[in-house]
Motif scaffolding. Sequence first.
Motif, PDB file in Angstrom:
ATOM      1  N   GLN A   1       0.824  -1.204   0.000  1.00  0.00           N
ATOM      2  CA  GLN A   1       0.000   0.000   0.000  1.00  0.00           C
ATOM      3  C   GLN A   1       0.860   1.256   0.000  1.00  0.00           C
ATOM      4  O   GLN A   1       0.554   2.234  -0.687  1.00  0.00           O
ATOM      5  CB  GLN A   1      -0.912   0.001   1.230  1.00  0.00           C
ATOM      6  CG  GLN A   1      -1.962  -1.113   1.222  1.00  0.00           C
ATOM      7  CD  GLN A   1      -2.822  -1.078   2.459  1.00  0.00           C
ATOM      8  OE1 GLN A   1      -3.776  -0.310   2.539  1.00  0.00           O
ATOM      9  NE2 GLN A   1      -2.483  -1.891   3.451  1.00  0.00           N
TER      10      GLN A   1
ATOM     11  N   VAL B   1      -1.882  -0.869  -4.922  1.00  0.00           N
ATOM     12  CA  VAL B   1      -3.167  -1.098  -4.276  1.00  0.00           C
ATOM     13  C   VAL B   1      -3.809  -2.385  -4.776  1.00  0.00           C
ATOM     14  O   VAL B   1      -4.338  -3.188  -3.993  1.00  0.00           O
ATOM     15  CB  VAL B   1      -4.108   0.101  -4.510  1.00  0.00           C
ATOM     16  CG1 VAL B   1      -5.457  -0.150  -3.843  1.00  0.00           C
ATOM     17  CG2 VAL B   1      -3.480   1.375  -3.979  1.00  0.00           C
TER      18      VAL B   1
ATOM     19  N   ARG C   1      -4.644  -5.635  -2.505  1.00  0.00           N
ATOM     20  CA  ARG C   1      -6.007  -6.160  -2.369  1.00  0.00           C
ATOM     21  C   ARG C   1      -6.043  -7.661  -2.695  1.00  0.00           C
ATOM     22  O   ARG C   1      -6.687  -8.441  -1.990  1.00  0.00           O
ATOM     23  CB  ARG C   1      -6.953  -5.387  -3.292  1.00  0.00           C
ATOM     24  CG  ARG C   1      -8.409  -5.784  -3.130  1.00  0.00           C
ATOM     25  CD  ARG C   1      -9.337  -4.916  -3.979  1.00  0.00           C
ATOM     26  NE  ARG C   1      -9.389  -3.553  -3.461  1.00  0.00           N
ATOM     27  CZ  ARG C   1      -8.835  -2.501  -4.063  1.00  0.00           C
ATOM     28  NH1 ARG C   1      -8.186  -2.662  -5.206  1.00  0.00           N
ATOM     29  NH2 ARG C   1      -8.936  -1.294  -3.543  1.00  0.00           N
TER      30      ARG C   1
ATOM     31  N   ASP D   1      -9.484   2.031  -1.183  1.00  0.00           N
ATOM     32  CA  ASP D   1      -9.204   2.511  -2.541  1.00  0.00           C
ATOM     33  C   ASP D   1      -8.730   3.962  -2.438  1.00  0.00           C
ATOM     34  O   ASP D   1      -9.492   4.908  -2.582  1.00  0.00           O
ATOM     35  CB  ASP D   1     -10.452   2.393  -3.411  1.00  0.00           C
ATOM     36  CG  ASP D   1     -10.130   2.608  -4.885  1.00  0.00           C
ATOM     37  OD1 ASP D   1      -8.935   2.787  -5.203  1.00  0.00           O
ATOM     38  OD2 ASP D   1     -11.059   2.610  -5.697  1.00  0.00           O
TER      39      ASP D   1
ATOM     40  N   ALA E   1      -2.930   6.856  -3.588  1.00  0.00           N
ATOM     41  CA  ALA E   1      -2.155   5.666  -3.963  1.00  0.00           C
ATOM     42  C   ALA E   1      -2.310   5.366  -5.446  1.00  0.00           C
ATOM     43  O   ALA E   1      -1.351   4.977  -6.121  1.00  0.00           O
ATOM     44  CB  ALA E   1      -2.594   4.471  -3.125  1.00  0.00           C
ATOM     45  N   ASN E   2      -3.517   5.540  -5.981  1.00  0.00           N
ATOM     46  CA  ASN E   2      -3.733   5.316  -7.409  1.00  0.00           C
ATOM     47  C   ASN E   2      -2.937   6.308  -8.252  1.00  0.00           C
ATOM     48  O   ASN E   2      -2.391   5.961  -9.309  1.00  0.00           O
ATOM     49  CB  ASN E   2      -5.226   5.434  -7.735  1.00  0.00           C
ATOM     50  CG  ASN E   2      -6.031   4.283  -7.157  1.00  0.00           C
ATOM     51  OD1 ASN E   2      -5.528   3.174  -7.010  1.00  0.00           O
ATOM     52  ND2 ASN E   2      -7.288   4.547  -6.805  1.00  0.00           N
TER      53      ASN E   2
END
Length: 721
Positions: free
Chosen positions: A432, A437, A441, A469, A473-474
């Motif tokens: 993470q 991510v 997951r 979510d 991080a995305n």
Amino acid sequence: MTNPNPFPRRMSSFASANNGSRPVRSAGFSHLLNPSPDSGSHGSGASSHAGAPFSSLDAGAAHLGNAPHGLDEGRGSHRTSGANLPSFSRAFDMFTSKEPLLAGPNMTYSGVGSSASVSKTGFLLPSYLRGSGYLEKLAEQHKAKLMADRETTMSKGSSGTVFAGNTGNMESRSVTLHTKLPSGIHRGVALNLIERPPASAEFEDVVSPLPTRWNSDDKDHTVEVFGDGYEVKYTGSKGSEHEAGAIRADNPMPMQCGVYYFEIMVLSKKREENIIAIGFETRKAQLSRFPGWEGESWAYHGNDGKIFASGSNSGRSYGPTYGAGDTVGCLVNFRTNQVLFTKNGEELEIAFKDPSFKDPTKSFYPAVGLKRPGDHIWVNFGQVPFQYDIDGYMKKQQKMVTDKIRSTDTANLAPPLNDTELIQQLVLQFLQHDGYVGTARAFAEEIHMEKQALNMDADVPVEGVNIKDDEDANNRQQIRRAILEGDIDQALIYTNQFYPKVLEENGQVYFRLRCRKFIEMIRREAEMNSSLQEAGVKAKSTSQARHHTGNDTQRTYSQNPAGEDEMMTEGEEEMMDTEEDGSEPRTGNPEDETMAMRAAGVSELCQDALEYGQELRDEFKNDPSHEVSKHLNEIFALMAYPNPLEVKEVAHLLDGKGRVAVAEELNSAILTSLGKSSRAALENLYAQTTVLLEDLRKDGGDGAFVTIQNVIDDIPKAQVN
């Protein structure tokens, strides 16, 4: 059969998985799972290292001199990868895949098998210390000195320049590199080089060096040194009963290595007339008397088989006598404060045990004493294989330490988590933290599924791990993906879009990104050139393009069939010229047309790289940092070769691992700007363990016998994969 893995083997499944609870704050490791921002969390980790160092050491015979038994020189090469753990960069990929420090037989000796114990640069590599933290540190130190001297040599002897400092344009780029450089130095870039003394003179040894030869300046006048510093002869007259000639090694025995061992071979002709002693002492001991007869000296005497310690006159019976043709060794174990000797490869009993061996204020030097004319010895400090199985002894010591580690209770590391759950938490937090991510997951789901499969009570619900979510991080994942794909422009766009202040506040990261773009351009051009060469098509590389007289691609005009002027690029003109001279006529084959277009594209790409290099140099030409100019010199050297991918001196710059390093630095800078820790908990754990081992290694303690890399190497390959 004993298990080679020093730690209990983990189950292949994640059955004892995480129950979702957080570790309590008071536990010893709990703070790692909740890292705080850099401002106050890991000062101790700043000096940590990810493996070794290091280094490219070409093994070859060096300083073997007149050693007995006809030593035959051989050559080979050893490479190690290793690096300091940067302040905000990860080295896990580096240390998990690095090659062994000293792997493979690369030096042979008649009658004694194979070894690789001395590099051609004179770096001593005793077999029993290979893979140890001490030798890795020593290799890093040695390489740093060599690189510093190499830079000085290049500044003095390199006349070829790729960029002409602050005065020239791209058209002034020269390829008249006819000056012969020292072996092993590639033709790189010179930018405003300044004369200075050898840089290695400015280094202060952080790690104590190994003894390498006898010290001709630290001996009695009755002994002489021969054979590149390995042989000693007694040249004095027969003196009184209490007189002798002694000599010490050039460096003391380093406690950091844990165990130190050396051997002497008695070369005297008449056995019954030899009076020789082997041992060690401080510089307080007089050299006109045998080791052991003086204070702060310990020795094993060959004429009577007695051992003497710190001025003892009578000594005590210990082992067999020794003389001409015998090989005798001295072993000091700093972990146990014990000393033993060997004869002709056989281990004798413990001779001394003294806590003063760990005294950091004292330095103990290997020493020998000779008394009668004709006494003659040759020493082995590890430059050739030993008669005694010191490697086996070292492995036993290492096993003792790893057994202690394996038997340690880990139940209270981070309650209520057990050790398996703690590891799973560290891995999840690492994924993470770095923006993986999706992977995090998937990992959490697998843990939950396997935990459910092993749940024996259907009435007890199995809690899962919630992976949020995270938009941030995305965003970081998009930036990372762009860098790992070599698309630096896209990474810069994303960074400026999501985190507009990061590059402005982190100039070093911005510089690394700009340099990486240049590297990617050279790499892409080299790869395309290679594919074209395999197809028999030639295109201009950056090394050929340096002959251009201007920055812009030269263009010419011709008339098309309709009589209209048509501008052609230089690459298209070159293809037409090829047709006119008949060497490679155009066939009309679509495949040939495609290859011709690709060749033209390569020529255009190389010109773009040249122009970008000029832009990069101009942007940072006034930067006062030596590291900036050094890095620019390194990457600009890529243009000196038609295909840098095939040149070992520069090919490492094009390695894809360089993308990982840049991505990690940028990711850490972004996290810092967000007030988060720049390093994951797993990385902090690694750094703290490294520092702890270094501290335990200082006085020859347990830390000298184990490294993190040893643990990784002991993991079965199937589990690593």
